[in-house]
Design an enzyme around this catalytic site. Structure first.
Site, PDB file in Angstrom:
ATOM      1  N   ASN A 170       0.568  -1.131   0.013  1.00  0.00           N
ATOM      2  CA  ASN A 170      -0.015   0.097  -0.135  1.00  0.00           C
ATOM      3  C   ASN A 170       0.831   1.241  -0.053  1.00  0.00           C
ATOM      4  O   ASN A 170       1.609   1.518   0.915  1.00  0.00           O
ATOM      5  CB  ASN A 170      -0.840   0.021   1.235  1.00  0.00           C
ATOM      6  CG  ASN A 170      -1.607   1.477   1.422  1.00  0.00           C
ATOM      7  OD1 ASN A 170      -2.691   1.678   0.599  1.00  0.00           O
ATOM      8  ND2 ASN A 170      -1.157   2.160   2.158  1.00  0.00           N
ATOM      9  N   GLU A 171       0.877   1.919  -1.154  1.00  0.00           N
ATOM     10  CA  GLU A 171       1.389   3.402  -1.165  1.00  0.00           C
ATOM     11  C   GLU A 171       3.081   3.347  -1.214  1.00  0.00           C
ATOM     12  O   GLU A 171       3.614   4.340  -1.086  1.00  0.00           O
ATOM     13  CB  GLU A 171       0.858   4.422  -0.373  1.00  0.00           C
ATOM     14  CG  GLU A 171      -0.866   4.426  -0.803  1.00  0.00           C
ATOM     15  CD  GLU A 171      -1.415   5.466   0.106  1.00  0.00           C
ATOM     16  OE1 GLU A 171      -0.663   6.294   1.003  1.00  0.00           O
ATOM     17  OE2 GLU A 171      -2.636   5.927  -0.306  1.00  0.00           O
ATOM     18  N   ASP A 172       3.842   2.285  -1.049  1.00  0.00           N
ATOM     19  CA  ASP A 172       5.087   2.213  -0.847  1.00  0.00           C
ATOM     20  C   ASP A 172       5.742   3.026  -1.924  1.00  0.00           C
ATOM     21  O   ASP A 172       6.829   3.478  -2.142  1.00  0.00           O
ATOM     22  CB  ASP A 172       5.435   1.047  -0.572  1.00  0.00           C
ATOM     23  CG  ASP A 172       5.310   0.328   0.571  1.00  0.00           C
ATOM     24  OD1 ASP A 172       4.623   0.936   1.339  1.00  0.00           O
ATOM     25  OD2 ASP A 172       5.823  -0.718   1.043  1.00  0.00           O
TER      26      ASP A 172
ATOM     27  N   SER B 252      -0.254  -0.858  -4.665  1.00  0.00           N
ATOM     28  CA  SER B 252      -1.558  -0.169  -4.580  1.00  0.00           C
ATOM     29  C   SER B 252      -1.276   1.178  -4.159  1.00  0.00           C
ATOM     30  O   SER B 252      -1.053   1.359  -2.947  1.00  0.00           O
ATOM     31  CB  SER B 252      -2.878  -0.724  -3.951  1.00  0.00           C
ATOM     32  OG  SER B 252      -4.069   0.090  -4.449  1.00  0.00           O
TER      33      SER B 252
ATOM     34  N   HIS C 254      -5.030   5.888  -6.202  1.00  0.00           N
ATOM     35  CA  HIS C 254      -5.472   6.310  -4.841  1.00  0.00           C
ATOM     36  C   HIS C 254      -5.917   8.101  -5.207  1.00  0.00           C
ATOM     37  O   HIS C 254      -4.949   8.730  -5.281  1.00  0.00           O
ATOM     38  CB  HIS C 254      -4.631   6.278  -3.883  1.00  0.00           C
ATOM     39  CG  HIS C 254      -4.299   4.821  -3.496  1.00  0.00           C
ATOM     40  ND1 HIS C 254      -3.679   4.334  -2.251  1.00  0.00           N
ATOM     41  CD2 HIS C 254      -4.857   3.921  -3.969  1.00  0.00           C
ATOM     42  CE1 HIS C 254      -3.665   3.256  -2.206  1.00  0.00           C
ATOM     43  NE2 HIS C 254      -4.272   2.679  -3.177  1.00  0.00           N
TER      44      HIS C 254
END
Length: 695
Positions: free
Chosen positions: A282-284, A337, A355
């Site tokens: 997630n968002e790395d 993501s 996102h």
């Protein structure tokens, strides 16, 4: 930063929707197993023919210990009385396999598209034949293992098109718009989440017409019960590997640990038909962008990534995909993501998932243009809202009355988002007249959230049926809360549904009608209304057959409640299957027409009951006079019938424990009685309280 080197739930260190509470110690049952031989791994690989008449596959078993007897396999379907047995000879390598073929299998579908059929796969390790007291051969098994599986053909469709590259899911050859939610752990202390709580949460998703849930990467690989319920209820699962918002270290020993962790997780989850995709994090990759860390898309030497200042790329683009290829090759893998595959930007709206946080975060766009901000798959977006008053009173119960106001220290503490006071205030003051009473403030924040998500979901679902699956899905951040507080959840910690949950339920119905005037940004023209505004009306359907419908649009004065011009009505509209059908368009001339509501309704195949409705209002609401609406609500223990003499916005009912509502946060126009069904009320109970905008 310390959390990044500890392989435990990252949200324990606090997040912008939850407090810092970092438990330690074993949190699942611990047991000691003793065996001479056991089934260590059961794997079912299968493939459906292109037109789905036959499924063929292989069941593979790995055995720990010493086993020299036969192995029995069974593929059974108790619901249909089918049972088959396959026998393979023992193998010195401790690996057994059996092939199977099944004609006309009953398939697994997401809810709303078909049944959630499952089969049972059983493997038994049999001991060698022995003689009993009657000199008869007997067999008994040393160990066995069973698991339910569902056969389905699942594809993540990423094909070049006129926009960029599609991103949507196709199940059993049926394209599915994945409207749903993101999921965080349901409690600060995960052992407190019982099977009943899991069922209640996931049933809430289904009741809201949502078809996908994304297990977020800052939490945990959820309990077995979570995934078996998703199988049972027909919920698709987007499963993040548990990495969130960080540049994770990649020294040798932690990579070994991550490989063991990920392999175990994939082996545990891969047989669930609900698993639609594994995502690396997630968002790395957004962390890499934010800090300008090294990332060269053309560099394919994965070992070199470990020597850069962004070593964690190795985990998501080398280690994890290799595990998926070995352990679950038929389940799609997505490196992160959000992730675009272009290698240029995680905010690329033409490919991958997105996102979308320029509403609330970022440049804080007007929520009325949410639908223009999306991409091919919108896997995070939202607006904050306070929970219902009973939840607030739960954490204010020991405070004096002075703390139960919108700006109290207690309410502030129960919102962990940076800058939340300023951002909530911005969206409220831009759109509504200011209030100070707590109940009115709760109502406004929930109405703002419901409106924001409606603008996003309504437009993105329309785009699903336009221009070659322009938008493949939308997952709201977030379904749930891990404690009683204010956040982006659409259902609070005590499973009390906010207005946004009902708004999304309406938008995601199997058939939904939409009506919208073009956005006019009042802030840059100093509140001057537009002279002329185009508007459109459409119908969207997820049904796999064409429908015939009646569609109408009324033009209702906000001040008088009278129709300002004749109703548009079209009979025998052919509603496209699994797509979007445009019905009306026109122009509003604000120079000669008084402010009015566009009220759309549709009926299907001659049915008397309205199938769906929608309204569109002049924006912002603060410029409109909502006094003297003439609302009448006739209540019984089983329903509430609401009428209004003038258009009424956002009528929200009290959320009372034990009482279930069919709808809330509704708009009411004159001549259109709204019926809300109520379950759980008893004779003698006080009527449900309610309020609307401007009450």
């Amino acid at each position: 930063m310390a959390r990044l080197a500890v392989r435990k739930a990252q949200y324990h260190w606090g997040w912008d929707w939850g407090p810092i509470l970092c438990p330690c110690g074993p949190w699942k049952p611990v047991r000691l197993e003793q065996y001479s031989a056991r089934v260590a791994e059961l794997k079912v690989d299968y493939k459906l023919d292109s037109d789905l008449p036959t499924v063929r596959g292989t069941i593979t078993t790995k055995v720990d210990g010493s086993h020299d007897g036969p192995v029995i396999y069974r593929l059974s379907d108790n619901t249909m009385g089918i049972q088959g047995a396959m026998l393979s000879v023992s193998s010195s390598s401790n690996v057994w396999a059996a092939e199977f073929s099944l004609s006309n299998p009953q398939l697994w579908y997401p809810h709303g598209y078909g049944s959630q059929h499952r089969y049972e796969v059983t493997v038994l390790l049999l001991k060698k034949q022995q003689q009993d007291g009657l000199n008869q051969p007997t067999q008994c098994h040393e160990h066995g293992l069973s698991q339910a599986i569902g056969f389905r053909k699942l594809e993540l469709v990423q094909e070049a098109d006129h926009i960029g590259e599609s991103f949507y899911f196709r199940i059993n050859n049926v394209p599915v718009f994945c409207g749903g939610s993101d999921w965080i752990p349901a409690d600060r202390f995960t052992p407190r989440v019982s099977d009943d709580r899991y069922r209640s949460w996931l049933q809430t998703l289904v009741d809201g017409n949502q078809v996908m849930i994304r297990v977020w990467g800052g939490g945990i690989y959820e309990a077995d019960k979570f995934y078996s319920l998703c199988d049972e209820l027909g919920i698709l699962v987007w499963q993040d590997f548990v990495f969130g918002c960080g540049n994770y270290p990649c020294f040798h020993s932690i990579l070994q640990s991550i490989e063991q962790e990920a392999t175990a997780a994939v082996r545990r989850l891969r047989h669930h038909p609900s698993i639609a995709v594994f995502a690396g994090n997630n968002e790395d990759h957004q962390v890499q962008e934010s800090f300008s860390l090294t990332y060269n898309p053309s560099d394919t030497d994965s070992s070199s990534w470990l020597t850069t200042d962004f070593p964690t790329r190795y985990i998501y683009e080398s280690l994890l995909p290799s595990i998926i290829a070995a352990e679950a090759p038929t389940i799609p893998y997505h490196p992160g993501s959000p992730w675009s595959f272009s290698g240029l930007s995680t905010s690329d709206p033409t490919v991958g998932d997105l996102h979308r946080w320029n509403v609330w975060h970022g440049i804080q766009e007007k929520y009325q243009i949410f639908d223009t901000l999306g991409g091919r798959f919108n896997s995070e977006f939202d607006m904050e809202a306070l929970p219902h008053l009973p939840t607030i009173k739960h954490f204010c119960s020991d405070q004096d009355e002075a703390e139960t106001h919108p700006q109290s220290r207690t309410l502030y503490f129960h919102n962990k988002a940076d800058g939340h006071e300023r951002r909530i205030a911005t969206y409220l003051v831009e759109n509504f007249r200011c209030v100070t009473a707590l109940d009115a403030y709760v109502h406004l924040t929930q109405l703002a959230q419901a409106e924001a998500l409606m603008f996003g979901y309504r437009g993105w679902r329309r785009q699903w049926g336009e221009g070659g699956r322009r938008c493949g899905g939308a997952l709201v951040w977030q379904l749930n809360d891990c404690w009683p507080g204010t956040s982006w959840s659409i259902v609070d910690y005590f499973r009390r549904r906010k207005m946004a949950w009902y708004a999304l339920r309406r938008v995601l119905g199997s058939v939904a009608v939409g009506v919208k005037r073009r956005h006019h940004d009042w802030s840059v023209v100093h509140a001057r209304p537009a002279g002329r505004l185009a508007w459109e009306c459409w119908v969207v359907s997820s049904l796999m057959r064409e429908m015939e419908a009646v569609v109408e649009v009324r033009f209702v004065s906000i001040d008088t409640g009278k129709d300002i011009k004749p109703t548009l009505r079209r009979e025998r509209v052919r509603v496209a299957s699994n797509g979007t059908t445009m019905v009306f368009d026109g122009v509003i001339d604000n120079r000669v027409e008084e402010p009015h509501v566009l009220a759309a309704r549709t009926w299907l195949d001659g049915e008397l009951a309205v199938a769906a409705m929608d309204t569109d209002w002049p924006q912002p609401f603060k410029y409109l006079d909502f006094s003297d609406r003439g609302v009448v609500a006739k209540a019984s223990i089983s329903e509430l019938r609401v009428t209004a003499q003038k258009p009424t916005k956002g009528l929200m009912l009290e959320d009372r424990d034990g009482v279930n509502l069919s709808d809330s946060g509704i708009d009411v126009v004159p001549g259109d009685e709204q019926v809300i069904h109520v379950k759980g009320m008893k004779d003698g109970d006080e009527p449900l309280r309610y309020r609307w905008l401007g009450m």
